[in-house]
Design a protein around this motif. Structure first.
Motif, short mmCIF file in Angstrom:
data_model
loop_
_atom_site.label_atom_id
_atom_site.label_comp_id
_atom_site.label_asym_id
_atom_site.label_seq_id
_atom_site.Cartn_x
_atom_site.Cartn_y
_atom_site.Cartn_z
N ASN A 31 0.82 -1.20 0.00
CA ASN A 31 0.00 0.00 0.00
C ASN A 31 0.86 1.26 0.00
N GLN A 32 1.96 1.23 0.72
CA GLN A 32 2.87 2.38 0.74
C GLN A 32 3.51 2.58 -0.63
N LEU A 33 3.88 1.49 -1.28
CA LEU A 33 4.49 1.59 -2.60
C LEU A 33 3.49 2.05 -3.65
N ALA A 34 2.23 1.67 -3.47
CA ALA A 34 1.20 2.06 -4.44
C ALA A 34 1.00 3.57 -4.44
N ASP A 35 1.33 4.23 -3.33
CA ASP A 35 1.18 5.67 -3.24
C ASP A 35 2.34 6.43 -3.89
N SER A 36 3.41 5.72 -4.25
CA SER A 36 4.55 6.40 -4.86
C SER A 36 4.20 6.82 -6.28
N LYS A 37 4.87 7.83 -6.77
CA LYS A 37 4.56 8.43 -8.07
C LYS A 37 5.38 7.82 -9.20
N GLU A 38 6.23 6.87 -8.92
CA GLU A 38 7.11 6.32 -9.94
C GLU A 38 6.32 5.50 -10.96
N ASP A 39 6.73 5.59 -12.22
CA ASP A 39 6.13 4.79 -13.27
C ASP A 39 6.70 3.37 -13.22
N TYR A 40 5.88 2.41 -13.53
CA TYR A 40 6.34 1.04 -13.55
C TYR A 40 5.51 0.27 -14.57
N GLU A 41 6.06 -0.84 -15.02
CA GLU A 41 5.35 -1.69 -15.96
C GLU A 41 4.67 -2.81 -15.20
N LYS A 42 3.44 -3.10 -15.58
CA LYS A 42 2.73 -4.22 -14.97
C LYS A 42 3.25 -5.52 -15.59
N PRO A 43 3.48 -6.52 -14.75
CA PRO A 43 3.97 -7.80 -15.31
C PRO A 43 2.88 -8.49 -16.12
#
Length: 54
Positions: A31-43
């Motif tokens: 949940n904490q990571l989900a709040d970060s603004k970094e872009d990421y690719e979904k697996p």
């Protein structure tokens, strides 16, 4: 440990911490990571070790 591929029960055996506590910790950090603004690719492919319904 979870990110390195260990399942919740394997982490329980190694750390002597109940797997439900480990699941709760992983969810909290997720949940904490989900709040970060970094872009990421979904697996495209994921592997389920255990399925739990809480």
């Amino acid at each position: 440990m979870y990110l390195n591929g260990n399942g919740f029960r394997a982490i329980e055996r190694i750390t002597k911490v109940n797997h439900n506590t480990v699941i709760r910790w992983v969810k909290q950090i997720g949940n904490q990571l989900a709040d970060s603004k970094e872009d990421y690719e979904k697996p495209e492919v994921v592997q389920l070790d255990e399925l739990q319904n809480l």
